[in-house]
Design an enzyme around this catalytic site. Sequence first.
Site, PDB file in Angstrom:
ATOM      1  N   GLY A  21      -3.147   0.249  12.290  1.00  0.00           N
ATOM      2  CA  GLY A  21      -2.637  -0.117  10.973  1.00  0.00           C
ATOM      3  C   GLY A  21      -2.162   1.086  10.211  1.00  0.00           C
ATOM      4  N   GLY A  23      -1.242   2.190   5.898  1.00  0.00           N
ATOM      5  CA  GLY A  23      -1.182   1.821   4.487  1.00  0.00           C
ATOM      6  C   GLY A  23      -0.464   2.886   3.696  1.00  0.00           C
ATOM      7  N   GLY A  24      -0.515   2.757   2.377  1.00  0.00           N
ATOM      8  CA  GLY A  24       0.191   3.695   1.524  1.00  0.00           C
ATOM      9  C   GLY A  24      -0.409   5.092   1.550  1.00  0.00           C
ATOM     10  N   MET A  25      -1.713   5.186   1.802  1.00  0.00           N
ATOM     11  CA  MET A  25      -2.385   6.474   1.726  1.00  0.00           C
ATOM     12  C   MET A  25      -2.906   6.978   3.068  1.00  0.00           C
ATOM     13  SD  MET A  25      -4.674   5.686  -1.630  1.00  0.00           S
ATOM     14  CE  MET A  25      -5.448   7.293  -1.522  1.00  0.00           C
ATOM     15  N   ALA A  26      -3.043   6.100   4.042  1.00  0.00           N
ATOM     16  CA  ALA A  26      -3.698   6.514   5.283  1.00  0.00           C
ATOM     17  C   ALA A  26      -3.220   5.673   6.457  1.00  0.00           C
ATOM     18  CB  ALA A  26      -5.220   6.381   5.132  1.00  0.00           C
ATOM     19  N   LYS A  27      -3.523   6.194   7.632  1.00  0.00           N
ATOM     20  CA  LYS A  27      -3.291   5.456   8.872  1.00  0.00           C
ATOM     21  C   LYS A  27      -4.644   5.106   9.466  1.00  0.00           C
ATOM     22  CE  LYS A  27       1.196   7.579   9.893  1.00  0.00           C
ATOM     23  NZ  LYS A  27       2.025   8.309  10.886  1.00  0.00           N
ATOM     24  N   VAL A  28      -4.710   3.948  10.115  1.00  0.00           N
ATOM     25  CA  VAL A  28      -5.982   3.466  10.650  1.00  0.00           C
ATOM     26  C   VAL A  28      -5.917   3.439  12.173  1.00  0.00           C
ATOM     27  CG1 VAL A  28      -7.699   1.628  10.598  1.00  0.00           C
ATOM     28  CG2 VAL A  28      -6.255   2.027   8.600  1.00  0.00           C
ATOM     29  N   LYS A  43      -9.963   5.886   9.367  1.00  0.00           N
ATOM     30  CA  LYS A  43      -8.846   5.956   8.424  1.00  0.00           C
ATOM     31  C   LYS A  43      -8.564   7.435   8.161  1.00  0.00           C
ATOM     32  CE  LYS A  43      -8.753   2.853   5.216  1.00  0.00           C
ATOM     33  NZ  LYS A  43      -7.550   2.053   5.434  1.00  0.00           N
ATOM     34  N   ASP A 141      -8.062  -3.006  -5.981  1.00  0.00           N
ATOM     35  CA  ASP A 141      -6.914  -3.248  -5.097  1.00  0.00           C
ATOM     36  C   ASP A 141      -7.223  -4.394  -4.135  1.00  0.00           C
ATOM     37  OD1 ASP A 141      -4.366  -2.840  -4.133  1.00  0.00           O
ATOM     38  OD2 ASP A 141      -4.963  -1.308  -2.695  1.00  0.00           O
TER      39      ASP A 141
END
Length: 575
Positions: A21, A23-28, A43, A141
């Site tokens: 995955g 997101g706006g701040m990190a990769k998972v 993350k 959020d």
Amino acid sequence: MRGNMEKIILDNRYEIIDQVGIGGMAKVYKAKDRLLGRLVAIKILKEAYAEDDEFLKKFNNEAQSAARLNHVNIVNVYDIGEDMVNGRKLYYIVMEYVEGLTLKDLIEKEGSLSNHDIIDYSVQIAQALKSAHDSGIIHRDIKPQNILIDKYGLAKVTDFGIARVSSNATITYTSSILGTVHYISPEQAKGKIVDEKSDLYSLGAVMYEMAVGKVPFDADNSVGIAVMHIQDKPKSVKDLNEKVSDHLNRIIMKLLEKDPANRFSNASQLIEALEDQSFSLEDKKLEDTARIPIVVTQKREAKPKEDKEAVYISASDENDKKNTSKSSIRIWPLALLALLLVGIVYFFMTKSNDSRIEVPTVINLDQDMAVRELEKRGLKANISRTEESDQYDKGKVMKQDPESSIVVDLGTTVNLVVSAGREVPVPDLLGLDISQAEDALKEVGLTIGKTTTENSETYAKDLIIGQDPRVNTNLQTGSKVDIVISLGPEERIENTWVPNLIGTSEEDAYSLISQYKLSLRNVDYRESEEVEEGLVMDQSISQGTEVAEGSAIDLVISTGKKEEEKEEEVVKNVD
């Protein structure tokens, strides 16, 4: 980055398997904890945030707070760390790995969910929020992308720490946060301080999407969506999906009220409403003032043509006139009293909001910070007492009265109960295995924190060889103790010299290879004009080379001359 991260092992422990995955701040990433032998989700912060020292400090603090949350509907945070990979520092959070899909994926797959599933998932999400809110943590959020559904239908909310940090920054409506803006509360869109009711609004937007397959508001840009949250009333869920029950429709629309005071008071009340079809959704308001008939005074000269509301009195009955006049005289004092009461109620109901304020949440804030937050809003703070607590660190506010979201007059005193903490001595963990250490820490109210590994000549593999803080150090209950685990003795590499094997017999060559602690790998047989049959004619590592013990060596053994030459030699010898 997918290809670059695969096969990377963070801190010699977490083996990256695959990216799952972004997101706006990190990769998972899906990863394996090689120490505990379990799958985890990691993350990793994007570079833009990894270079911001102030952000990293907040991120670390908030992630530690999130790690203290322990609830079946909240994704557990196991570890926080940093490591140098390919010349750059990576900051990461290790979390529980949930095998399943996000609620967003489920909605896109199903289009809309049944009443039963909406209520089921909503109750689970609300349970997670209740646990966090009770600990003084607001998510900020809530969105279907942050809700994971496992293969058994269990919902788990994630990103408590990272969502809280990101919301502390000034809100900038860009395409990068478009997904979040679809679920943002009106007060958050205005940049105001948010509390648990903001999370409930976002949950309402998620429930709306579960019910109709689309978000309450959508526009071409983030600013447009935010403005709609502030100003527009969403279409009724029932109008878009007639299968949604009336009760569920009212719950969702109540959650999406612009004014937080018109929403549910807290997650507990929402859970009660979801689980009980008979739960009344009507707000408790001031009792209606007794309806008083309006007394219409009139002049005797009034004509019907001039006043359509005129009251006609029969001229043929003078007694009725007298009786009516007497009744009017008796009603006047009551009417005046009623009008006075109405005026008083109206005055208080329309009293300027400037003298009233909603009490903010100060739970889990430092005492001094809580006092400043209250005084900044025109309220007074009173430290009523301190109490021992396993849940709240020393100096943190653990209770407040009045509670958050209650509207009070400016200057009202808010009584605070501050945690005195509860410190316990750290037990001796040296020589214990992971399971034994967990039991020893649990017994005094502590848990295992970050784990690292080192070689040890003293302790066997998988035993604890170090701890921080040290034994008998006083520590607040609920805190974590970092440990170092033994990898066993470091493997020593001994060297040896390669002997000369050329010209020796095959049997002698094997004996020398064993004697010099080498290993035989391949043996090849070739014809030779010079080397007699059965003797070594070549070796893969030259004589006199220093190599590690156990190194593999290849040999070539002579099969002698060709068959034709052998037959010719036999003939010559006979002649």
